[in-house]
Design a protein around this motif. Structure first.
Motif, short mmCIF file in Angstrom:
data_model
loop_
_atom_site.label_atom_id
_atom_site.label_comp_id
_atom_site.label_asym_id
_atom_site.label_seq_id
_atom_site.Cartn_x
_atom_site.Cartn_y
_atom_site.Cartn_z
N PHE A 1 20.01 2.54 -16.69
CA PHE A 1 19.32 3.62 -17.40
C PHE A 1 18.26 4.28 -16.52
O PHE A 1 18.19 5.52 -16.42
CB PHE A 1 18.68 3.10 -18.69
CG PHE A 1 17.76 4.10 -19.32
CD1 PHE A 1 18.26 5.22 -19.96
CD2 PHE A 1 16.38 3.95 -19.25
CE1 PHE A 1 17.42 6.16 -20.52
CE2 PHE A 1 15.52 4.87 -19.81
CZ PHE A 1 16.04 5.99 -20.45
N LEU A 2 17.43 3.48 -15.87
CA LEU A 2 16.38 4.04 -15.02
C LEU A 2 16.97 4.80 -13.83
O LEU A 2 16.42 5.82 -13.40
CB LEU A 2 15.44 2.93 -14.54
CG LEU A 2 14.57 2.29 -15.62
CD1 LEU A 2 13.78 1.13 -15.05
CD2 LEU A 2 13.66 3.31 -16.27
N LEU B 1 18.10 8.08 -15.18
CA LEU B 1 16.91 8.86 -15.48
C LEU B 1 16.32 9.47 -14.20
O LEU B 1 15.96 10.65 -14.16
CB LEU B 1 15.86 7.99 -16.19
CG LEU B 1 14.54 8.66 -16.57
CD1 LEU B 1 14.79 9.73 -17.63
CD2 LEU B 1 13.56 7.61 -17.09
N GLY C 1 18.57 12.24 -12.99
CA GLY C 1 18.33 13.43 -13.78
C GLY C 1 17.03 14.11 -13.38
O GLY C 1 16.97 15.35 -13.29
N PHE C 2 16.00 13.34 -13.12
CA PHE C 2 14.72 13.91 -12.73
C PHE C 2 14.83 14.67 -11.41
O PHE C 2 14.33 15.78 -11.28
CB PHE C 2 13.67 12.79 -12.62
CG PHE C 2 12.33 13.26 -12.15
CD1 PHE C 2 11.49 13.95 -13.00
CD2 PHE C 2 11.92 13.02 -10.85
CE1 PHE C 2 10.24 14.40 -12.57
CE2 PHE C 2 10.69 13.46 -10.40
CZ PHE C 2 9.85 14.15 -11.27
N PHE D 1 17.67 17.62 -14.39
CA PHE D 1 18.34 17.33 -15.66
C PHE D 1 19.45 18.35 -15.96
O PHE D 1 19.75 18.63 -17.11
CB PHE D 1 17.34 17.27 -16.83
CG PHE D 1 16.38 16.12 -16.70
CD1 PHE D 1 16.78 14.83 -17.00
CD2 PHE D 1 15.09 16.33 -16.25
CE1 PHE D 1 15.92 13.77 -16.88
CE2 PHE D 1 14.20 15.27 -16.11
CZ PHE D 1 14.62 13.99 -16.42
N TRP E 1 19.43 15.19 -22.25
CA TRP E 1 18.71 14.24 -23.10
C TRP E 1 19.67 13.43 -23.97
O TRP E 1 19.38 12.29 -24.31
CB TRP E 1 17.65 14.95 -23.93
CG TRP E 1 18.21 15.88 -24.98
CD1 TRP E 1 18.51 17.20 -24.83
CD2 TRP E 1 18.54 15.54 -26.33
NE1 TRP E 1 19.02 17.71 -25.99
CE2 TRP E 1 19.03 16.71 -26.94
CE3 TRP E 1 18.46 14.37 -27.08
CZ2 TRP E 1 19.46 16.74 -28.25
CZ3 TRP E 1 18.88 14.41 -28.39
CH2 TRP E 1 19.37 15.57 -28.96
N LEU F 1 20.95 10.59 -21.84
CA LEU F 1 19.87 9.63 -21.63
C LEU F 1 19.56 8.84 -22.89
O LEU F 1 19.31 7.63 -22.83
CB LEU F 1 18.62 10.34 -21.12
CG LEU F 1 18.70 10.86 -19.69
CD1 LEU F 1 17.50 11.71 -19.35
CD2 LEU F 1 18.84 9.71 -18.71
N LEU G 1 19.93 4.88 -23.20
CA LEU G 1 18.79 4.08 -23.65
C LEU G 1 19.18 3.19 -24.82
O LEU G 1 18.85 2.00 -24.85
CB LEU G 1 17.61 4.98 -24.02
CG LEU G 1 16.36 4.26 -24.53
CD1 LEU G 1 15.78 3.36 -23.46
CD2 LEU G 1 15.33 5.27 -25.01
N SER H 1 27.58 7.91 -17.73
CA SER H 1 26.72 8.65 -16.79
C SER H 1 27.54 9.38 -15.73
O SER H 1 27.24 10.54 -15.43
CB SER H 1 25.70 7.70 -16.14
OG SER H 1 26.35 6.70 -15.40
#
Length: 170
Positions: A34-35, A38, A41-42, A46, A51, A54, A58, A164
């Motif tokens: 997940f991280l 994330l 995406g950052f 994104f 979202w 994500l 999550l 993902s």
């Protein structure tokens, strides 16, 4: 794609593999996945990972870690993390990737990594149980429950990877 972006993408893929590998040993590999997504995406704004993806990841990470914790409260056999099992999982993962990639392409790479790693851990644990005397051996029920626990968490991690990558490549 610039060399910096290529390096970042390789790092992203390696962290996905590490997340699956960690989940085989009961460590929070789903959180790592997940991280990782994330962070991807950052750094990409994104654009490919929204979202919804994500939030899905999550929820799956929380579900996987909760199920792993709850099943850990029962009398399920816990395999000790030994150097032999780490190597067996790595070798099994490599063999699984080599065997399943030609059959299922990208899907086979990830599935082979998971199934091969799981097989490596189980073979080492079976051999360890075989060497123990009868009172120290775990029951078949406890051993199969341990297999199910690892397979469940690893399958959830695998689903997270597929979701993902599907979001990135679609």
């Amino acid at each position: 794609m610039s060399s910096l972006a290529s390096t970042g993408f390789v790092f992203f893929i390696l962290l996905l593999f590490i997340g699956i590998y960690l989940s085989l040993f009961g460590l929070p590999g789903t959180i790592v996945i997940f991280l990782d997504v994330l962070l991807y995406g950052f750094f990409t704004g994104f654009g490919q990972v929204g979202w919804r993806v994500l939030l899905f990841l999550l929820c799956f990470a929380i579900l996987a870690e909760t199920l792993d914790f709850v099943t850990g409260l029962t009398k399920v056999h816990k395999t000790p993390v030994m150097r032999k099992s780490l190597w067996a999982a790595a070798i099994g993962a490599a063999i699984g990737m080599i065997m399943l990639t030609p059959l299922l392409w990208g899907l086979g790479t990830w599935t082979g990594f998971f199934l091969g790693g799981l097989t490596g851990i189980l073979v080492v644990e079976l051999l360890r149980q075989y060497r123990l005397k009868a009172p120290q051996q775990v029951s078949n029920r406890a051993f199969f429950a341990m297999m199910g626990r690892k397979a469940l968490k690893g399958s959830l991690a695998l689903i997270m990877v597929f979701v993902s990558l599907a979001a990135i490549y679609s």
